[in-house]
Design a protein around this motif. Sequence first.
Motif, mmCIF file in Angstrom:
data_model
loop_
_atom_site.group_PDB
_atom_site.id
_atom_site.type_symbol
_atom_site.label_atom_id
_atom_site.label_comp_id
_atom_site.label_asym_id
_atom_site.label_seq_id
_atom_site.Cartn_x
_atom_site.Cartn_y
_atom_site.Cartn_z
ATOM 1 N N THR A 119 0.812 -1.228 0.000
ATOM 2 C CA THR A 119 0.000 0.000 0.000
ATOM 3 C C THR A 119 0.837 1.266 0.000
ATOM 4 O OG1 THR A 119 -0.045 0.159 2.393
ATOM 5 C CG2 THR A 119 -1.824 -1.096 1.384
ATOM 6 N N ARG A 120 0.161 2.302 -0.392
ATOM 7 C CA ARG A 120 0.787 3.617 -0.424
ATOM 8 C C ARG A 120 1.235 4.020 0.982
ATOM 9 N NH1 ARG A 120 -0.573 9.260 -2.025
ATOM 10 N NH2 ARG A 120 -0.585 10.304 -0.023
ATOM 11 N N GLU A 121 0.378 3.747 1.981
ATOM 12 C CA GLU A 121 0.724 4.147 3.354
ATOM 13 C C GLU A 121 2.014 3.476 3.800
ATOM 14 O OE1 GLU A 121 -2.424 3.499 2.484
ATOM 15 O OE2 GLU A 121 -3.249 5.509 2.825
ATOM 16 N N LEU A 122 2.083 2.174 3.529
ATOM 17 C CA LEU A 122 3.279 1.445 3.949
ATOM 18 C C LEU A 122 4.496 1.942 3.160
ATOM 19 C CD1 LEU A 122 4.368 -0.727 5.796
ATOM 20 C CD2 LEU A 122 3.814 -2.442 4.077
ATOM 21 N N CYS A 123 4.269 2.224 1.884
ATOM 22 C CA CYS A 123 5.347 2.716 1.023
ATOM 23 C C CYS A 123 5.921 4.013 1.603
ATOM 24 C CB CYS A 123 4.765 2.933 -0.375
ATOM 25 S SG CYS A 123 5.895 3.666 -1.538
ATOM 26 N N ALA A 143 22.973 9.241 0.084
ATOM 27 C CA ALA A 143 21.868 8.269 0.057
ATOM 28 C C ALA A 143 20.595 8.914 -0.480
ATOM 29 C CB ALA A 143 21.625 7.728 1.465
ATOM 30 N N ASN A 144 19.995 8.269 -1.472
ATOM 31 C CA ASN A 144 18.736 8.774 -2.037
ATOM 32 C C ASN A 144 17.679 7.665 -2.055
ATOM 33 O OD1 ASN A 144 19.421 11.507 -2.786
ATOM 34 N ND2 ASN A 144 20.809 10.588 -4.285
ATOM 35 N N VAL A 145 16.544 8.003 -1.516
ATOM 36 C CA VAL A 145 15.445 7.027 -1.459
ATOM 37 C C VAL A 145 14.239 7.673 -2.137
ATOM 38 C CG1 VAL A 145 14.084 5.567 0.102
ATOM 39 C CG2 VAL A 145 16.293 6.467 0.860
ATOM 40 N N VAL A 146 13.524 6.901 -2.947
ATOM 41 C CA VAL A 146 12.325 7.475 -3.561
ATOM 42 C C VAL A 146 11.121 6.576 -3.278
ATOM 43 C CG1 VAL A 146 12.681 6.381 -5.829
ATOM 44 C CG2 VAL A 146 11.326 8.459 -5.674
ATOM 45 N N ALA A 147 9.982 7.227 -3.073
ATOM 46 C CA ALA A 147 8.731 6.477 -2.887
ATOM 47 C C ALA A 147 7.952 6.520 -4.188
ATOM 48 C CB ALA A 147 7.914 7.105 -1.769
ATOM 49 N N VAL A 148 7.538 5.356 -4.658
ATOM 50 C CA VAL A 148 6.804 5.252 -5.925
ATOM 51 C C VAL A 148 5.457 4.591 -5.618
ATOM 52 C CG1 VAL A 148 6.779 3.955 -8.093
ATOM 53 C CG2 VAL A 148 8.856 5.150 -7.396
ATOM 54 N N TYR A 149 4.389 5.340 -5.755
ATOM 55 C CA TYR A 149 3.075 4.788 -5.375
ATOM 56 C C TYR A 149 1.991 5.483 -6.183
ATOM 57 C CZ TYR A 149 3.364 9.081 -2.697
ATOM 58 O OH TYR A 149 3.549 10.394 -2.345
ATOM 59 N N GLY A 150 0.871 4.789 -6.283
ATOM 60 C CA GLY A 150 -0.239 5.315 -7.074
ATOM 61 C C GLY A 150 -0.966 6.449 -6.364
ATOM 62 N N GLY A 151 -1.791 7.153 -7.121
ATOM 63 C CA GLY A 151 -2.609 8.202 -6.520
ATOM 64 C C GLY A 151 -1.841 9.482 -6.268
ATOM 65 N N PRO A 208 3.267 -2.121 -6.302
ATOM 66 C CA PRO A 208 3.478 -2.786 -7.596
ATOM 67 C C PRO A 208 2.863 -2.070 -8.799
ATOM 68 C CG PRO A 208 2.920 -4.391 -5.900
ATOM 69 C CD PRO A 208 2.727 -3.039 -5.283
ATOM 70 N N GLY A 209 1.640 -1.551 -8.661
ATOM 71 C CA GLY A 209 0.962 -0.959 -9.819
ATOM 72 C C GLY A 209 1.760 0.195 -10.413
ATOM 73 N N ARG A 210 2.100 1.164 -9.600
ATOM 74 C CA ARG A 210 2.823 2.345 -10.083
ATOM 75 C C ARG A 210 4.224 1.970 -10.576
ATOM 76 N NH1 ARG A 210 2.501 7.996 -9.651
ATOM 77 N NH2 ARG A 210 0.291 7.649 -10.046
ATOM 78 N N MET A 211 4.798 0.986 -9.908
ATOM 79 C CA MET A 211 6.139 0.568 -10.322
ATOM 80 C C MET A 211 6.104 0.056 -11.757
ATOM 81 S SD MET A 211 9.186 0.494 -8.945
ATOM 82 C CE MET A 211 9.661 1.305 -10.450
#
Length: 623
Positions: free
Chosen positions: A81-85, A102-110, A131-134
Amino acid sequence: MNNPFKLLGISDDVVNAVKDLGFESPTPIQEQAIPVLLEGNNDFVGLAQTGTGKTAAFGLPLIELIDFKINKPQALILCPTRELCLQITSDIKNYSKNTPGANVVAVYGGANIMQQLREIRNGVQIVVATPGRMLDIIGRKAIDFSSVKYVVLDEADEMLNMGFQEDINDILSTTPDDKKTWLFSATMPPEVRRIAKNYMDNPTELTMGTKNAGNVNIEHEYYLVRARDKYAALKRIVDFNPEIFAVVFCKTKLDTQDVAEHLIKDGYNADALHGDLSQQQRDKVMQRFRDRNMQLLIATDVAARGIDVNNVTHVINYSLPDEIESYTHRSGRTGRAGKTGISICIINTKEVGKIRQIERIIGKQFTKAELPTGFDVCEKQLFSLIHKVQNVEVNESQIEQYIPRIMDEFAELSKEDIIKRFASLEFNRFLEYYKNAPDLNAAAGDDRGERGVRGERTERGSRGSDGYTRLFINLGSVDDFTRGDLLSFVCNNGKISGKSIGKIDLKGVYSFFEVENDTVDSLFTNFKEVQFNNRGVRIEKSGDAPVSSERGGERRSSGGGGGYGGGRREGGGGERKSYGGGNRREGGNAGGGFRDFSGRSRDDKAGSTGGKREGSGERRRRS
Ligand code: AMP
């Protein structure tokens, strides 16, 4: 000097970062997983509940293993889920805050994909994604996974439950064959086992606690109620726990919205979280819950996945999940980070079997709990108020100017009088609401369940069901009787078998029960001399006049029993009317929730004691 994380092999930069987060020593899963994962050359399966510290268990080793001088994705974390992401991303950013580059990116729908693409273009080493947005981004050829060394599948069981199997396959096919895969799952159904088999090479397996078992810090309870009393039962549980901070789970979006709306109308500080809300609305609701500006979050399973809010005191299963496995995820929202929590199921008699199935899966037993009586709730709330008074911070400088006038007003009253009046200010309202509160506990077991069903018909009138006579007895919950106690008391003294007893309707100072018609006479004979606590026990036929639920019954009790609540005999059983029976509450506060008790309308609450149960229009921060 010998920081326990350092002893596990974590570098100073990261140790300092987790120290800032208040992590003093590793959780059990961290202790076991970190050294194994730091080796970096094996696949891994970790069976761990949410709330056990698993994000750091894989996050810290990842930071150690990644080469941050190279600005290419080297780790991909997939979660449901987006929240967990967002949670994982924020955690890893925190762990790596002292790690240069260090670079971290969040990839999520909506959310805006352009922004995510921009971040990816700027260079990242750790991608946290749903998974969907990825897949969408992979489809746009906007990411290069050729340097990925580690893939983490977090909450793998949830991802499969949500139907992400195909997406995961497609995503993983774009990563190098020699990457290592680390899988975390709260439960281990066959589908997850299959993933482990298909994607992993002789993985190291770690199980925290028993397989599929729930968190050891969580107690599991169920309340047996008639289906129509569910909402009243929910309110009663909440009222009995003045400091509750809970997630209430419903099966559908509609139920979620409905329950939340009723709670808000009834003056509780609640809100809904489900998939029909826009992302912005969901974020807002979550933020309020995180900030503790809200006491009850009513959520669907999907929307609540990944919620990481500490100090949730209760999880309430307003409806049981269709997938028994989901229960572990629901209950895992409480008892986090070493805290204790209670997971409650409000069920009807037909659902006891499902509780047994859950027990088998979590390897723990449920306690069958009895819903408190109205009296219990009043008492609990009264003393909660008293404790608040004891603990309230007094603003000496502000209050000082009013003290002479206040003292003057109270000049004629003794200390005891003042206390009595002050307590009554709140207590009277509690009594008012709960004066006719029905016993909401349904009979247990299948046969008892049938009694319940029969009884439901008779509640509307005082006649017994076919073949049964409804009797009044001057004993009830104030005599510390449960329904079971009353059953044995009547059977033992009346010398009849339990099978002859129908529905038992336990009240406060009295109760009703049904007996088979042909046992009535012998029961009367046998009960002639029966006493309880030196008090004569009285049994009577309950008469033919319609007993409108609690009201008639209360009147009935006026002659006998005594005990609590002598003045509680007017008015109807508001609670029952309020919802479950299909009758929505009609306007106003009649019979309605807590707001009445608090002595505060929505407008006059500010500055009063609790900060809980504010209506939807006026939500204040607790404390
Ligand atoms: P998680 O299972 O990763 O969702 O973690 C649950 C909660 O425990 C989060 O709020 C973490 O910040 C917290 N936590 C994780 N590891 C530790 C630790 N070693 N000490 C204290 N709190 C921790």
